[in-house]
Design an enzyme around this catalytic site. Structure first.
Site, PDB file in Angstrom:
ATOM      1  N   LYS A  32       0.714  -1.237  -0.020  1.00 13.83           N
ATOM      2  CA  LYS A  32      -0.029   0.042  -0.177  1.00 13.83           C
ATOM      3  C   LYS A  32       0.868   1.394   0.024  1.00 13.83           C
ATOM      4  O   LYS A  32       0.530   2.285  -0.564  1.00 13.83           O
ATOM      5  CB  LYS A  32      -0.983   0.119   1.243  1.00 13.83           C
ATOM      6  CG  LYS A  32      -0.384   0.028   2.637  1.00 13.83           C
ATOM      7  CD  LYS A  32      -1.393   0.239   3.603  1.00 13.83           C
ATOM      8  CE  LYS A  32      -0.754   0.549   4.986  1.00 13.83           C
ATOM      9  NZ  LYS A  32       0.043   1.798   5.093  1.00 13.83           N
ATOM     10  N   THR A  33       2.086   1.243   0.808  1.00 12.80           N
ATOM     11  CA  THR A  33       2.670   2.518   0.783  1.00 12.80           C
ATOM     12  C   THR A  33       3.412   2.478  -0.666  1.00 12.80           C
ATOM     13  O   THR A  33       3.507   3.950  -1.143  1.00 12.80           O
ATOM     14  CB  THR A  33       3.882   2.125   1.924  1.00 12.80           C
ATOM     15  OG1 THR A  33       3.459   1.997   3.009  1.00 12.80           O
ATOM     16  CG2 THR A  33       4.786   3.663   1.850  1.00 12.80           C
ATOM     17  N   ASP A 216      -3.798   7.508   4.400  1.00 15.21           N
ATOM     18  CA  ASP A 216      -3.238   6.156   4.578  1.00 15.21           C
ATOM     19  C   ASP A 216      -4.027   5.677   5.875  1.00 15.21           C
ATOM     20  O   ASP A 216      -4.596   6.712   6.645  1.00 15.21           O
ATOM     21  CB  ASP A 216      -1.930   6.434   4.699  1.00 15.21           C
ATOM     22  CG  ASP A 216      -1.321   4.968   4.744  1.00 15.21           C
ATOM     23  OD1 ASP A 216      -2.080   3.968   4.378  1.00 15.21           O
ATOM     24  OD2 ASP A 216      -0.107   5.100   5.405  1.00 15.21           O
ATOM     25  N   GLU A 217      -4.207   4.422   5.877  1.00 12.75           N
ATOM     26  CA  GLU A 217      -4.743   3.601   6.889  1.00 12.75           C
ATOM     27  C   GLU A 217      -6.058   4.168   7.163  1.00 12.75           C
ATOM     28  O   GLU A 217      -6.614   4.571   8.572  1.00 12.75           O
ATOM     29  CB  GLU A 217      -3.947   3.934   8.305  1.00 12.75           C
ATOM     30  CG  GLU A 217      -2.402   3.449   7.982  1.00 12.75           C
ATOM     31  CD  GLU A 217      -2.146   2.085   8.191  1.00 12.75           C
ATOM     32  OE1 GLU A 217      -3.216   1.113   8.059  1.00 12.75           O
ATOM     33  OE2 GLU A 217      -1.129   1.340   8.200  1.00 12.75           O
ATOM     34  N   GLN A 247      -7.835  -5.030   9.192  1.00 10.39           N
ATOM     35  CA  GLN A 247      -6.777  -4.629  10.066  1.00 10.39           C
ATOM     36  C   GLN A 247      -7.075  -3.544  10.940  1.00 10.39           C
ATOM     37  O   GLN A 247      -6.108  -2.647  11.740  1.00 10.39           O
ATOM     38  CB  GLN A 247      -5.438  -4.122   9.451  1.00 10.39           C
ATOM     39  CG  GLN A 247      -4.911  -5.407   8.653  1.00 10.39           C
ATOM     40  CD  GLN A 247      -3.524  -5.069   8.041  1.00 10.39           C
ATOM     41  OE1 GLN A 247      -2.536  -4.976   8.727  1.00 10.39           O
ATOM     42  NE2 GLN A 247      -3.505  -4.765   6.620  1.00 10.39           N
ATOM     43  N   ARG A 597       1.783 -10.870  10.172  1.00  7.14           N
ATOM     44  CA  ARG A 597       3.102 -10.420  10.366  1.00  7.14           C
ATOM     45  C   ARG A 597       4.132 -11.512  10.224  1.00  7.14           C
ATOM     46  O   ARG A 597       5.275 -11.120   9.850  1.00  7.14           O
ATOM     47  CB  ARG A 597       3.445 -10.267  11.860  1.00  7.14           C
ATOM     48  CG  ARG A 597       2.564  -8.919  12.770  1.00  7.14           C
ATOM     49  CD  ARG A 597       2.470  -7.784  11.873  1.00  7.14           C
ATOM     50  NE  ARG A 597       1.163  -7.706  11.070  1.00  7.14           N
ATOM     51  CZ  ARG A 597       1.021  -7.017   9.918  1.00  7.14           C
ATOM     52  NH1 ARG A 597       1.770  -6.182   9.528  1.00  7.14           N
ATOM     53  NH2 ARG A 597      -0.294  -7.070   9.362  1.00  7.14           N
TER      54      ARG A 597
END
Length: 728
Positions: A32-33, A216-217, A247, A597
């Protein structure tokens, strides 16, 4: 020219979707970044949009800096894009127009500590005597501001029985901040929203400037953040939101999941793009994560996938108790480090509550594996643990000035700093210890009668503890000290912080009970000696260490091997977050974040018995494990793990401190329960050397498991196949 061919098809679609509202559902590890930065670069490099007309909002300063660095590499230094957190954005806007709200441009931003001091002063002036009221009011004020409610509005909505008092303090707090030309962190959002609502020309200035807005997020935005972003984006309609509803794990902090779930309702013409290709985890790990999260109803239909090799199976292990669980986890890590040459930094042990780290920390020290508690303190460095240990130190050694000064007003008993400063001064002037003043004729030594009377409250508690010291076994006396000192009363609240501190104290008491069980007849002095020696050698000087952390702290990080532990009902999902369907779904998202993770290996562990909340709990295995296992291994056959070791039923032994050799001789000379050594190269009675604990002697062997007595440290339990032992 920027090479956009490095992006996959879905990422390129997202980057080139430049007009109107766009929601990018970016699954864990889907890049995503990269999409955000390439999209901004595409607007500047291909679409020739001036950089100053582009806004990118992140959620942490770390994310802001990372995005700035990436953009500078792609576009050159000082790209001109306005990249900031929500709070930084609002602070910058307010610096320009705060005068319209009655503030000067140089207004002060109060930290949480500043706000708490103001609240405590107001509470004292109003003569309100409710335990931890400043913290309670602080929570309500923040909640009210997140909902954009005035004191009067919140008074009508607040269900707390102290609503009237809370809102009176809220009102006084607002007045004091305004008089001080100050805002707290919540005000940065509230005042910006108010500025935009009341002064359309200010809103129009920024709405006109920002032709393209990126967030973002997005799943972590609060309702107020959503409103501010929507107001800014309304003029041009170009809102690019990136997030993953799977998330969203910060509902307790004000995050509103409906912001992302209702995006299509809020922006009917919006384009929704899914990033489902994962670049982090193996297919086996993704199958497990998908099997879990599909049980949530509040989500979009998407599944993570990868074209990587399948990888090793996801291991599911149900231990007899939490001590066996810790032995299994750390044994696996030690084995992989030794046999697979993996680095400690490639491992993470994830817990739902910080208090659960103690047993893992203890096993780490036994196997000489370097570790770090990420986002928190190691167990014996936690304040409440050090406070309780200070009581034990003061009881064992009345000349321990540091211990006395730590406990005189801990827990709080209205003995202020001025009183303690006078005590230290009087001891210094008379050339004696603090305890000599406390337990002598205080006024004759120079203490003021008023302060001497205050200190008598502590003296009464201390002498009561001292009188009972030799009347109880170690584990009973340890609990007696905690109860009489008032720790359980101090941490009796229902806030997360109270629960965590209470559980840390309970875990300390359980550790003492285990020490007493392994070392029958051991004294308080011997326990403190063991703790001091272990703590003294606790930190291995290395940059490579195993991470022990709560799940919330490692969101955004990744590790080759992840152990998700404590997977029982009332533990994970948490007892305090399982009261509704919405809470269970958030707990499942926390579990999903934990699982995703992992890059190469994933272990899910649980225990049939676990010491928590002051007693041994027998909780069923977490529904989350059942959901995963039901899909991955429908036949539910048990798979033998690499290492099985349990020391739950440690044999009764004679006292070993301080004369280990005398004790070993008595055992070796008698009958031993077992002398079978399995594959380990040691036998009963051998002297062995441990890199941390020094030389000890094997006093009992059961298969590959051994009890080893170390001088000054007591008996420690090891699996000899992986323990860092050599013959002495």
């Amino acid at each position: 020219m920027i090479d956009f061919s490095v992006l996959n098809e879905a990422q390129q679609t997202a980057v080139r979707a430049t007009e109107g509202a766009v929601l990018v559902l970016a699954g864990a590890g889907s890049g995503k970044t990269r999409v955000l930065t390439y999209r901004i670069a595409y607007l500047i490099d291909e679409k020739k949009i001036p950089a100053y007309r582009i806004l990118a909002i992140t959620f942490t300063n770390k994310a802001t800096n990372e995005m700035k660095e990436r953009l500078e590499k792609m576009l050159g230094e000082n790209s001109g894009v306005w990249v900031s957190t929500f709070h930084s954005l609002c602070a910058r806007i307010l610096r320009g127009d705060a005068e319209k709200l009655g503030y000067t441009k140089n207004f002060t931003i109060y930290s949480d500590q500043d706000s708490e001091r103001v609240l405590k002063r107001i509470i004292a002036n109003k003569h309100i005597e409710i335990k931890d009221f400043a913290s309670k009011v602080g929570y309500h004020i923040s909640n009210a501001k997140t909902l954009c409610m005035s004191p009067d509005e919140y008074r009508r909505e607040c269900g707390d029985f102290n609503a009237g008092v809370i809102c009176d303090v809220y009102e006084a707090y607002e007045e004091e901040l305004k008089a001080a030309n100050a805002m707290d962190y919540d005000d940065l959002l509230v005042k910006t929203y108010k500025l935009f609502e009341e002064f359309p020309e200010v809103l129009n200035k920024y709405a006109e400037r920002f032709l393209y807005i990126h967030i973002d997020e997005y799943q972590d935005t609060s309702r107020l953040q959503y409103l501010i972003a929507s107001m800014l984006a309304k003029k041009h309609g170009n809102l690019f939101a990136v997030g993953d509803e799977d998330q969203s794990i910060y509902g307790w902090r004000g995050a509103d999941l409906s912001n992302i779930l209702d995006f299509k309702k809020d922006f009917p013409e919006a384009e929704i793009i899914k990033l489902e290709q994962n670049y982090r985890s193996t297919p086996n790990i993704l199958r497990a994560a998908n099997a879990l999260i599909e049980n949530n109803e509040g989500r979009f239909d998407k599944k993570l996938w990868t074209d990587a090799e399948a990888g090793v199976r996801v291991e599911i292990y149900n231990a007899g108790d939490d001590r066996e669980e810790a032995e299994y986890v750390v044994g696996q890590i030690a084995s992989l480090i030794r046999n697979k040459k993996q680095s400690p930094k490639e491992f993470a042990i994830l817990v739902r509550l910080n208090a659960l780290s103690r047993k893992f920390e203890e096993r780490m020290r036994l196997y000489n594996v370097p570790y770090k508690v990420y986002g928190g303190f190691k167990f014996f460095d936690r304040k409440e643990v050090k406070d309780v240990l200070a009581y034990y130190r003061a009881i064992v050694n009345p000349r321990d000035n540091d211990a006395f000064l730590r406990i005189i007003n801990t827990p709080k008993r209205k003995i202020g700093d001025a009183t303690i400063e006078e005590l230290v001064y009087v001891a210094s002037v008379n050339g004696v210890n603090v305890s000599d003043v406390l337990f002598g004729d205080m006024t004759a030594l120079g203490m003021s009668p008023k302060n001497a009377q205050k200190l008598k409250v502590f003296n009464d508690i201390y002498f009561k503890l001292l009188s009972e010291r030799d009347q109880m076994p170690l584990k009973e006396f340890a609990r007696f000290v905690v109860e009489e000192a008032g720790f359980f009363i101090e941490f009796a609240g229902d806030k997360e912080e109270d629960l965590a501190r209470r559980e840390n104290v309970n875990q300390l008491l359980e550790g003492i009970e285990e020490f007493a069980k392994d070392n029958e007849g051991a004294s308080l002095e011997e326990y403190l000696q063991s703790v001091a020696l272990l703590s003294d050698s606790d930190d291995i000087q290395t940059d490579e260490f195993v991470t022990i952390s709560t799940v919330h702290s490692v969101k955004g990080l990744e590790f080759d091997t992840v152990f998700v532990t404590g997977l029982e009902e009332n533990v994970f999902p948490s007892q305090s977050h399982s009261k509704s369907k919405a809470e269970i779904e958030e707990e499942r998202r926390v579990m999903y974040v934990a699982m995703t993770r992992a890059k190469k290996r994933l272990y899910l562990t649980s225990a049939k018995a676990r010491f928590m909340y002051g007693s041994t709990q027998f909780n069923p295995r977490s529904r989350f494990v059942e959901e995963v296992e039901g899909k991955l291994y429908p036949d539910k056959k048990s798979f033998a793990p690499v290492i099985r070791a349990s020391f739950s039923e440690s044999p009764k032994t004679e006292r070993v401190i301080p004369d280990v050799n005398k004790y070993v001789r008595s055992v070796v000379g008698g009958s031993a329960p077992s002398s079978r050594t399995g594959n380990a190269p040691f036998k009963l009675g051998d002297k062995v050397k441990h890199p941390r604990y020094g030389v000890g002697r094997i006093i009992q062997i059961n298969g590959d498991n051994a009890s080893i007595a170390f001088d000054g440290l007591g008996i420690k339990q090891f699996n000899m196949k992986v323990a860092p032992l050599e013959k002495a």
